[in-house]
Design an enzyme around this catalytic site. Structure first.
Site, PDB file in Angstrom:
ATOM      1  N   ASP A 109      12.659  27.427 -35.933  1.00  0.00           N
ATOM      2  CA  ASP A 109      13.290  26.209 -36.247  1.00  0.00           C
ATOM      3  C   ASP A 109      14.625  26.201 -35.375  1.00  0.00           C
ATOM      4  O   ASP A 109      15.189  27.348 -35.311  1.00  0.00           O
ATOM      5  CB  ASP A 109      13.517  26.114 -37.797  1.00  0.00           C
TER       6      ASP A 109
HETATM    7  N1  URA Z   1       8.965  29.971 -40.561  1.00  0.00           N
HETATM    8  C1  URA Z   1       9.998  29.017 -40.845  1.00  0.00           C
HETATM    9  O1  URA Z   1       9.836  28.454 -41.704  1.00  0.00           O
HETATM   10  N2  URA Z   1      10.739  28.701 -39.786  1.00  0.00           N
HETATM   11  C2  URA Z   1      10.759  29.517 -38.656  1.00  0.00           C
HETATM   12  O2  URA Z   1      11.704  29.170 -37.799  1.00  0.00           O
HETATM   13  C3  URA Z   1      10.136  30.477 -38.352  1.00  0.00           C
HETATM   14  C4  URA Z   1       8.964  30.777 -39.556  1.00  0.00           C
END
Ligand code: URA
Length: 234
Positions: A106
């Site tokens: 993310d």
């Molecule tokens: N899980 C998440 O919620 N976000 C990420 O960036 C990676 C794994």
């Protein structure tokens, strides 16, 4: 390996466009085995010729594997008109045109992300069948209870009904945990904590398989990974 035109070789290995490479060759920037080459169709032997461009040796590598310590605020896409992407952080000496990002983090997640032009490796690395561990440190907005260990190891059921594969969780302190998963659903870690009533304030990926972020690799920095390490991952 068969011979290759020097313009093609230099462009493929460096990510510089073929037309820019040709201009450079005409200006005398290409040197093969000590001789300046101005003919951009000059055939070179990638395995045995010493090829220099603009004073830097260009060695043949079929693929390149890069680890980036992703900072927050950068997106994991390969290109975007408005937002900075992880590929924007790859330095020129590692850049190639076919690079793509292996999996996604993310925008606000930090830590280890892989970038390569080896599509087959990228596919294997993200396939749940490969069972490659991904380890994250999560900072939470509420206190952790010991009961979460059993819930995660039984397989958390997400809000949409998906039952996650068993995950390991280690409670580091009241609001910090290390979680190891072997799959990579959209927002998986945040949704797993969401299912037990906790929000994730910060998320950092520290490891993929045996590959950990080196401590001296600062946020925003890249390092090339040896092919042997890559082979041990998949
Ligand atoms: N899980 C998440 O919620 N976000 C990420 O960036 C990676 C794994």
């Amino acid at each position: 390996m068969s011979k290759q035109r020097i313009d093609r070789f230099l462009s493929n290995q460096s990510g510089i466009s073929r037309s820019e490479v040709r201009t450079g060759i005409k200006r005398g920037l290409a040197v093969v085995n000590g001789e300046t080459v101005r003919d951009f169709s000059y055939p070179i032997d990638p395995d045995n010729d010493a090829v220099f461009y603009n004073g830097v040796q260009v060695k043949y590598k079929e693929f390149i594997y890069i680890m980036l310590n992703k900072p927050a605020g950068v997106i994991s896409a390969s290109s975007d008109r408005r937002q900075k992407t992880v590929l924007d952080l790859v330095p020129d000496n590692m850049f190639r045109r076919e690079l793509s990002v292996v999996g996604r983090l993310d925008k606000d997640t930090t830590g280890l992300i892989l970038i390569t032009d080896d599509g087959e490796f990228a596919h294997k690395c993200i396939s749940p069948k490969s069972n490659i561990e991904k380890s994250y440190i999560a900072e939470l907005d509420g206190d952790l209870q010991n009961s979460i260990i059993e819930k995660f190891s039984n397989g958390i059921v997400l809000a949409d009904g998906y039952c996650c594969k068993p995950a390991e969780i280690e409670i580091i302190d009241k609001r910090r945990a290390r979680v190891v998963i072997t799959e990579g659903k959209y927002h998986q870690i945040k949704r797993m904590f969401g299912a037990v009533g906790l929000g994730v304030n910060k998320l950092h990926r520290e490891r993929i398989g045996e590959l950990s972020l080196p401590e001296n690799l600062l946020p925003g920095e890249c390092a090339e990974i040896d092919k042997k390490v890559i082979n041990s991952l998949i």
